[in-house]
Every structure is written in C-alpha cells, then in structure tokens.
Write an enzyme that holds these catalytic residues in place. Structure first.
Site, short mmCIF file in Angstrom:
data_model
loop_
_atom_site.label_atom_id
_atom_site.label_comp_id
_atom_site.label_asym_id
_atom_site.label_seq_id
_atom_site.Cartn_x
_atom_site.Cartn_y
_atom_site.Cartn_z
N CYS A 54 0.86 -1.17 0.00
CA CYS A 54 0.00 0.00 0.00
C CYS A 54 0.91 1.24 0.00
CB CYS A 54 -0.91 0.01 1.23
SG CYS A 54 -1.85 1.54 1.41
N ASP B 106 -0.28 -5.86 0.30
CA ASP B 106 -1.54 -6.17 -0.38
C ASP B 106 -1.29 -7.45 -1.19
OD1 ASP B 106 -3.14 -3.96 0.43
OD2 ASP B 106 -2.11 -2.69 -1.04
#
Length: 155
Positions: free
Chosen positions: A53, A60
């Site tokens: 992120c 992620d």
C-alpha cells in the site's frame, strides 16, 4: 515438426539473476512464437502476488490471471516471474499495479489480445478487483473462464 526456440537474446534464463528492486527496473524478455499464425490462448496465474500500500506500507495480496493470444512473441516466463516479484517492495494502488502489468506486456509482446483479472484480497473489508483487456478476443478461440470466484467472505 517442432522448431527449436531461439533463446539467443535472453539475459536471465539459465542465469543467476538478482531480483529486480522495482517494476520499472525489471527486465521483461520475449522469445519468438513458434506457432505464429495460429490463434491460441496462453495463461499465466500468479496466485500469491504481493505489493505494498503506498500510504501505509502494508502488504496487499492478489490472485492475478493473465491471458493473451500471442502474435509473433511469447513472454519468457522467468522474466515474467521476476517482474511480478519486483512489486513486493513497491508501493502502488491495486489499480495501478494491475494495469501497469498488462500495459508492460502489451508493449513488449504486441499480442493479438490480452486481458488481466486481478483479484485483490480485502484489506479494510473491501476487496478491489481490477479487470482490463485490449479489446474483444478473436472469434473461434477457446477462452476458458478465469475460474476465480467473487470474494464472499463468510457468506
């Protein structure tokens, strides 16, 4: 008779290669398509894709499915793996990662058709899935469903 693939221009296959530190520095390589003129689908699945992120630095995760109909070129798979790995320490939103991957492949290969399905695991309770393709696939090509179910959580 099957032809031998020309690998003379490759710099990573069969070599010890350091992992690239960013998607921009990752080297994607291609080989001639020994079946140019025949429409067929090539699928790559990356079930454990990771990026960061850009705001929090938290990881992620995505399940990415790439389908393409090659023209004159095929992507060399080791270079693709290293390219996808290069996102592990790269901060970008889901949409940016997904579309960047697809566009790099389109620029490299000039395929007859390409699509990406990027199925991102939820963070903060919302999965974000990203889908893109270069256009309608050619008629008569067997194009299987990507087979990734919509996220349902406990439902």
């Amino acid at each position: 008779m099957m032809s031998k693939t020309d690998v003379s221009g490759l710099s990573q296959l069969g070599q010890t290669v350091e992992a690239p530190t960013s998607p921009e520095t990752a080297v994607l390589e291609r080989v001639p398509n020994g079946n140019a003129g025949t429409d067929y689908v090539v699928r790559f699945t990356a079930p454990e894709f990771t990026s960061l992120c850009p705001m929090t630095g938290q990881p992620d995760f995505a399940h990415i499915v790439l389908d393409y109909i090659p023209g004159d070129w095929l992507v060399e798979s080791k270079s693709l793996k290293l390219f996808l790995f290069s996102f592990r320490n790269h901060g970008a939103f889901h949409e940016d990662c997904s579309i960047y991957i697809a566009k790099r492949l389109v620029d490299l290969l000039d395929p007859k058709w390409l699509r990406i399905g990027a199925y991102w695991y939820p963070r903060g309770g919302i999965p974000i899935d990203v889908f893109w393709q270069t256009g309608a696939p050619p008629q008569g090509v067997w194009l299987p469903d990507q087979g990734v179910a919509t996220y349902r959580g406990r439902g």
